[in-house]
Design a protein around this motif. Structure first.
Motif, PDB file in Angstrom:
ATOM      1  N   ALA A 201       3.519 -17.144  20.835  1.00  0.00           N
ATOM      2  CA  ALA A 201       2.375 -18.066  20.732  1.00  0.00           C
ATOM      3  C   ALA A 201       1.568 -18.130  22.026  1.00  0.00           C
ATOM      4  N   ASP A 202       2.204 -17.753  23.169  1.00  0.00           N
ATOM      5  CA  ASP A 202       1.516 -17.841  24.464  1.00  0.00           C
ATOM      6  C   ASP A 202       0.648 -16.618  24.756  1.00  0.00           C
ATOM      7  N   THR A 203       0.641 -15.655  23.846  1.00  0.00           N
ATOM      8  CA  THR A 203       0.000 -14.364  24.109  1.00  0.00           C
ATOM      9  C   THR A 203      -1.462 -14.491  24.519  1.00  0.00           C
ATOM     10  N   ASP A 204      -2.238 -15.219  23.716  1.00  0.00           N
ATOM     11  CA  ASP A 204      -3.675 -15.285  23.980  1.00  0.00           C
ATOM     12  C   ASP A 204      -3.999 -15.989  25.300  1.00  0.00           C
ATOM     13  N   SER A 205      -3.329 -17.109  25.552  1.00  0.00           N
ATOM     14  CA  SER A 205      -3.637 -17.840  26.781  1.00  0.00           C
ATOM     15  C   SER A 205      -3.214 -17.037  28.016  1.00  0.00           C
ATOM     16  N   ALA A 206      -2.115 -16.310  27.882  1.00  0.00           N
ATOM     17  CA  ALA A 206      -1.656 -15.486  29.007  1.00  0.00           C
ATOM     18  C   ALA A 206      -2.676 -14.390  29.304  1.00  0.00           C
ATOM     19  N   LEU A 207      -3.141 -13.750  28.257  1.00  0.00           N
ATOM     20  CA  LEU A 207      -4.115 -12.669  28.444  1.00  0.00           C
ATOM     21  C   LEU A 207      -5.418 -13.226  29.030  1.00  0.00           C
ATOM     22  N   ALA A 208      -5.807 -14.415  28.565  1.00  0.00           N
ATOM     23  CA  ALA A 208      -7.027 -15.043  29.084  1.00  0.00           C
ATOM     24  C   ALA A 208      -6.890 -15.333  30.580  1.00  0.00           C
ATOM     25  N   ALA A 209      -5.663 -15.675  31.008  1.00  0.00           N
ATOM     26  CA  ALA A 209      -5.430 -15.994  32.420  1.00  0.00           C
ATOM     27  C   ALA A 209      -5.616 -14.784  33.335  1.00  0.00           C
ATOM     28  N   MET A 210      -5.586 -13.590  32.757  1.00  0.00           N
ATOM     29  CA  MET A 210      -5.768 -12.374  33.560  1.00  0.00           C
ATOM     30  C   MET A 210      -7.248 -12.138  33.874  1.00  0.00           C
ATOM     31  N   ASN A 211      -8.132 -12.862  33.184  1.00  0.00           N
ATOM     32  CA  ASN A 211      -9.580 -12.711  33.424  1.00  0.00           C
ATOM     33  C   ASN A 211     -10.066 -11.285  33.262  1.00  0.00           C
TER      34      ASN A 211
END
Lengths: 355, 355
Positions: free
Chosen positions: A165-175
């Protein structure tokens, strides 16, 4: 054949933070001068350097003038732009060399390199988008950590993935930056080994230290680390293998996870390392002097450990306690001269002689 | 009530030789900056100072600007012209204070002062001409040493009088300067005690070191000195008496003769002292940091001795052996960055951890 810098020679240091500051002090013990290059006015190392250049890493004429004014160039951090390194290397040698920087500037390259040497790392995979992240998670599983491949330090540029479930937010954090997924390593403890290699190829290792991190930032390093003899030997051999493979000159910091299956390399830093600060009060020759000796073509010094030491970082408003710490018996205080104590900022450290 | 210098404050140091250099390094450990004032371009301490002023001690505007730019002023040598001290003291405090300088700048004043405190000195008498020298020799006898009252160091400005036949040549060696005749002291050994007093009046003593001189220049200091418990206690009490009498702030070096009749004070130096260099590798807080702490209004640090140490001065071409010394186990090398190795010039020192 190695040349040796004589007293009065000058060492150029890229980066004027606390590591550059303590390198400058160590250089002075050997009769050597330092010239600090840092983009920010008032860098801590400037207090103890012979010359300071305040200029950006894109200022080619400042970089050239800097290089011409020194005998050898070293650095206190690994994320120096390639173009800046090219401009300097056209004029003076850079130690540790470019290969060490190439490998350590990119977490993916680093893991590939270490694996290629037969060393164990966490399971990892390159991540560029949602598809490659899903694929990586399928293979590696959770929990895992997504990290930018470049420019991370002190836990910055990292996102923990506890479940899919954390996949999208983690990827977003990479900018949008290229990333690497690292699998979880079940470790008993974290240690690091600080090792050095001279211009002539001699290798020396300090006794490994045991590290405790809080919020991604090193909190304490304690020597001796709780390691058995085999682990201690493995740590030294492994550091030597990395140093020799890179034809390395200078001090390296190698962070290790201690697991039931053996030592797993977390990351390497091609420079003096926070987890080696204890050497200032536990050894005759500390990591800063050892680094200066190596890059100056001097013989490595006695890195034997003569005391049990706990190094504690003073972070943010920890530094408010400086006067109390100054009165503690068997405690050596080291402050970096930073005026403003921002949260998470390393302001100093204290080395406590134990026992 | 004592003010405490905060990190980022600046300490002014009069004199940029090796003592100033090591004071600057110690200040950096506490997050403090240094500003060196020295008449000679390229002074060793300039390599590790934030700011350097190159100007003469008669340059009142340079002295004033220097004083205004710092928070407190200290010095690495005692023979600073009175007018220069006046110019500085009008603007910033000088530590150790003027009384310590007044007493130690003149060998006759110093001996009078120490005698006044009830401390033993060599027999002495003021000498201004042939008549007073003859009178002094009649009272004190030979062998004796005629010394200029001011500006002597490392055996300079001294003439030995082995028999009355040496009288004229000894007096001629004084070049008309006011002098003092000092009688011979039959001593078993020479020791020195390095002590410190804080702004708040706390006193701390390092373990006394045993000194060996050659040709008037300190060659080695070894700790522990061969002293019995009573002598060790006497040395500390005597140093404390001097510090308190002078309302002293900073580190003092007290040279003592050990005789069958007790301790005899040879001379005092109101500053860090060559015979205290061993503290860099035998203590958690060395004499340089202790001095900086005191003058900065900080608490004194832990000056306990944790190792047996021999300090050896590297004089003149001794420094050619630096690379060999650098490879000696348990040896810490300290070079001062002086380019030219003249005979008798202190180029560095090595601290050897014994046992």
């Amino acid at each position: 054949m190695t040349e040796t810098l004589r007293p009065g020679s000058t060492i150029g240091i890229l980066g004027g933070g606390q590591l550059g500051r303590m390198l400058a002090v160590a250089a002075s013990r050997l009769g050597l001068r330092t010239h600090i290059f840092d983009p920010i006015e008032g860098a801590p190392a400037g207090d103890v350097a012979h010359v300071v250049t305040t200029a950006g890493y894109d200022d080619e004429s400042a970089l050239s003038a800097f290089a011409r004014s020194v005998d050898v160039v070293t650095y206190e951090f690994e994320n120096i732009p390639t173009e800046a390194l090219d401009a300097i290397e056209a004029i003076r040698p850079i130690r540790p060399g470019r290969e060490a920087l190439r490998v350590s500037q990119d977490r993916l390259t680093e893991k590939d390199y270490l694996s290629g040497l037969g060393l164990r790392t966490a399971p990892y995979a390159a991540v560029d988008d949602t598809a490659s992240l899903k694929e990586a998670l399928d293979r590696i599983g959770t929990p895992a950590i997504l990290k930018t491949r470049r420019f991370g330090y002190d836990g910055k540029g990292q996102a923990r993935i506890g479940s899919p479930a954390d996949t999208d937010s983690a990827l977003a954090a990479m900018n949008g930056a290229p990333a690497i997924l690292e699998g979880h390593v079940a470790f008993d403890r974290e240690v690091s080994v600080i090792a050095a290699r001279s211009l002539g190829g001699a290798v020396a290792c300090y006794d490994p230290g045991e590290n405790v991190h809080e919020g991604g930032i090193l909190r304490t390093t304690t020597v001796p680390a709780r390691l058995n003899t085999a682990q201690r030997t493995d740590a030294a051999l492994l550091a030597g293998r990395i140093l020799n493979a890179l034809d390395y000159v200078g001090v390296v910091g190698v962070e290790l996870f201690v697991t039931a299956q053996g030592l797993v390399v977390n990351e390497i830093a091609p420079r003096v390392h926070n987890s080696g600060h204890w050497t200032q009060n536990g050894c005759t020759v500390d990591q800063f002097e050892q680094h200066i000796r190596a890059i100056a073509g001097w013989p490595l010094g006695d890195g034997q450990r003569y005391a049990d030491v706990e190094m504690q970082n003073l972070i943010g408003d920890d530094a408010d306690r400086a006067l109390d710490l100054a009165q503690e018996p068997r405690a050596a205080l080291h402050l970096y001269g930073k005026a403003e104590a921002r949260p998470g900022r390393k302001m100093g450290h204290v080395n406590r002689i134990l026992g």
